[in-house]
Design an enzyme around this catalytic site. Sequence first.
Site, PDB file in Angstrom:
ATOM      1  N   GLU A 324       0.811  -1.230   0.000  1.00 36.22           N
ATOM      2  CA  GLU A 324       0.000   0.000   0.000  1.00 36.22           C
ATOM      3  C   GLU A 324       0.841   1.276   0.000  1.00 36.22           C
ATOM      4  OE1 GLU A 324      -2.849  -0.420   3.200  1.00 36.22           O
ATOM      5  OE2 GLU A 324      -3.792  -2.137   2.246  1.00 36.22           O
ATOM      6  N   ASN A 367       2.410  -4.678  -3.363  1.00 33.71           N
ATOM      7  CA  ASN A 367       1.003  -5.063  -3.190  1.00 33.71           C
ATOM      8  C   ASN A 367       0.166  -3.836  -2.868  1.00 33.71           C
ATOM      9  OD1 ASN A 367      -0.968  -7.210  -2.815  1.00 33.71           O
ATOM     10  ND2 ASN A 367      -0.882  -6.790  -0.610  1.00 33.71           N
ATOM     11  N   HIS A 402     -10.021  -6.154  -2.658  1.00 31.28           N
ATOM     12  CA  HIS A 402     -11.102  -6.060  -1.670  1.00 31.28           C
ATOM     13  C   HIS A 402     -12.255  -5.363  -2.383  1.00 31.28           C
ATOM     14  CE1 HIS A 402      -8.727  -7.490   1.656  1.00 31.28           C
ATOM     15  NE2 HIS A 402      -7.772  -6.630   1.371  1.00 31.28           N
ATOM     16  N   GLU A 431      -5.678 -10.594  -1.880  1.00 31.24           N
ATOM     17  CA  GLU A 431      -6.516 -10.462  -0.683  1.00 31.24           C
ATOM     18  C   GLU A 431      -7.994 -10.388  -1.051  1.00 31.24           C
ATOM     19  OE1 GLU A 431      -5.210  -7.265   1.872  1.00 31.24           O
ATOM     20  OE2 GLU A 431      -3.102  -7.629   1.428  1.00 31.24           O
ATOM     21  N   ASP A 433     -11.782 -10.452  -1.374  1.00 32.22           N
ATOM     22  CA  ASP A 433     -13.052 -10.770  -0.737  1.00 32.22           C
ATOM     23  C   ASP A 433     -14.110  -9.889  -1.381  1.00 32.22           C
ATOM     24  OD1 ASP A 433     -12.223  -8.400   0.594  1.00 32.22           O
ATOM     25  OD2 ASP A 433     -11.951  -9.396   2.519  1.00 32.22           O
TER      26      ASP A 433
HETATM   27  C1  XIL Z   1      -6.078  -6.877   7.990  1.00 31.65           C
HETATM   28  C2  XIL Z   1      -6.265  -8.105   8.851  1.00 31.65           C
HETATM   29  O1  XIL Z   1      -7.020  -9.064   8.165  1.00 31.65           O
HETATM   30  C3  XIL Z   1      -6.939  -7.700  10.149  1.00 31.65           C
HETATM   31  O2  XIL Z   1      -7.049  -8.824  11.019  1.00 31.65           O
HETATM   32  C4  XIL Z   1      -6.143  -6.601  10.823  1.00 31.65           C
HETATM   33  O3  XIL Z   1      -6.825  -6.173  11.984  1.00 31.65           O
HETATM   34  C5  XIL Z   1      -5.959  -5.442   9.873  1.00 31.65           C
HETATM   35  O4  XIL Z   1      -5.359  -5.889   8.684  1.00 31.65           O
HETATM   36  N1  XIL Z   1      -4.959  -4.856   3.469  1.00 31.65           N
HETATM   37  C6  XIL Z   1      -3.900  -5.608   3.878  1.00 31.65           C
HETATM   38  C7  XIL Z   1      -4.060  -6.570   4.994  1.00 31.65           C
HETATM   39  O5  XIL Z   1      -2.848  -5.582   3.238  1.00 31.65           O
HETATM   40  O6  XIL Z   1      -2.879  -6.702   5.739  1.00 31.65           O
HETATM   41  C8  XIL Z   1      -5.186  -6.185   5.910  1.00 31.65           C
HETATM   42  O7  XIL Z   1      -5.360  -7.225   6.842  1.00 31.65           O
HETATM   43  C9  XIL Z   1      -6.435  -5.920   5.111  1.00 31.65           C
HETATM   44  C10 XIL Z   1      -6.226  -4.786   4.143  1.00 31.65           C
END
Ligand code: XIL
Length: 661
Positions: A324, A367, A402, A431, A433
Amino acid sequence: MRALARLTVATTLIAVSAAAIAVATHADAADTPAPVTVISKDFEDGTVQGFTGRNAEVLAASTAQAHDGTRSLSVTGRTATWNGPALNVLSTFVKGTSYTISVWVRMADGSDNARLSVERRLATVANYETVVGNTAVTNGGWVNLTGRYTLSTDVDYLSFYVETASTTGSLFLDDVTVSYTPAVPIQTDIPNVKSVVTEFPVGAAITGAEILNEHGQLLSKHFNSVTPGNALKWDATEPTENTFNYTQADPLITYAKANGLAIRGHTFVWHNQTPAWVFQRADGTAMTGTADDKTLLLSRLTNHIRNVGGHYGSSIGTWDVVNEVIDESQSDGNRRSSWYNIAGLDYIRTAFKVAREVLPNAKLCINDYNTNVAAKRDFLYNLVATLKGEGIPIDCVGHQMHINVSWPTVADTEAMIQKFVPLGVTQQITEMDVSIYTSSSETFPTPPADRLLSQAYKYRDMFALFRKYASAISSVTLWGLADDNTWLDTYPVSRKDAPLLFDTTLQAKSAYWGVVDPTKIGTTTTAPTSPTVSPSSSSTGNPTDSPSPSASSGANSCSVTYRVTGSWQGGFQGDVKLTNTGTASYATWRLNWQFTAGQTITQLWNGSVTQNQNAVAVFNASWNGVVPPGGSASFGFLGSWTGSNPAPTGFSMNGNVCTVA
Ligand code: XIL
């Protein structure tokens, strides 16, 4: 080390719980997993019922306030925000079981935010976990904190407690319950995701809970890659300078290796979950970006990657080296993190160079999220192109993905993938979802059927796209295993989300079929279809299904018992039994009724619910859709009411009027 948490739960404590969510099976079957309450405290006997203060608090059963009955637990004399009423649950909680903890809280005076937390210790090393995050509480009413907690490590001390965010005001606690739902077996007769999607490894983000019991079975059945969701972040691995801690990550890595799963390391560098000391000088003052600051920061970064990367070596095949770093609202696209503010882009250069030294064979990724947004995508592209031009060893671009049921489009996602192909990097979906929510202001007590359908189509379309680009994509990871453990339950706001392929009881959703066999979308009873909604609709649908004029017979005959099993100011618990009085089995069922006094269902187990004003539709869960003649299915729910709470008088099952028993 020995697990000191007790391995059984006294059966004498078993009772049906109001707080359990999404529970199992035919109510009358002998093997029914009913929700089990293991702790229930109401302070009505005038004692503190095992609660203690974490420090010097004074605890007493008090008649000054009561959520229900005449007494609650009063907590006075708090000396710090983190001090409050605690209950030792070492002998109650079993490792690997997901407990639902529910407490009611109110302040004695004023207002604050309350949290529900867990303290676990092993050999005097304490860890703290948040079960329910900051929730506004006042002296004007009772507030419920309900959350789930799974113990996934060995402990020799375990308690949960209520703390506050900013004041040490006195508070009241009442009606504390802890329950769990005995696990439903995973479905062994459905295709493995990894055997259907063979173009690239398919992964899931995991925490300690995902490798245990049924979760572990589900994980290794369907996935061939994992990403520790938090365990490899800086706060977990190097909480204080040069003291490395692998207690969270090691069990996950060991499990993955034992089960032949690929591992994605996440992440060496991020602006979140990084301890404050990283950006402080030796004297504790904040770094400002002087030459010395930059040197110190980059040496810490180098040391971190050498240690954490070196600890796992070739066991971890891919690393998110930086996470990020793009902010498209900046004119140059660079996120103004402490990393950037102190070291400019050199933190990225250093991270990749050191990672390559330590891990010559690993895929090294940059990422980010929202890489489907053109402005962000283009800044990321430019950065990678520039750095690669300098010889910085970036092998891979990670797209977090996401997303939600109505965003983004496949076309934008395709443009995202196409954009990076000419750079000669591999791409990974890291990641993914698919939230059921399309804005922060929405909240549903249970996932509406039409959202679950839209979600299934989104998974179908995105996986089809990824597979089409198999030559560009080397891994696809979902950010979680099942809907019982998703970060979206608390982000961006606290509400139940359901973004993954498996539901809270680990059963396949329509989303799963979207990936595995889209012709079966809508056939799963976990993601029930309502005939009134279309897949593309983003409304909550209309569960109204007017009973036909006369009671039916034969295949769809039904009888319904509706009972209010508990009632308190503004809330109630209900229990509904649907009996097949006909001559043929139901394959699935949908029970409709109308409330007449504005009651609202807030939580339902053993089924799923949609409610549109007074019209309620309850759909069977995946395990209780089939009801043979003479058999029955039951579900329970929590509701809210004002004024009065009359029982509904008419019910229909799959559109046929039922008799009311
Ligand atoms: C999230 C985790 O899933 C949570 O448990 C934690 O509280 C916060 O981070 N982007 C990312 C991940 O790169 O590391 C994050 O993971 C979600 C958003």
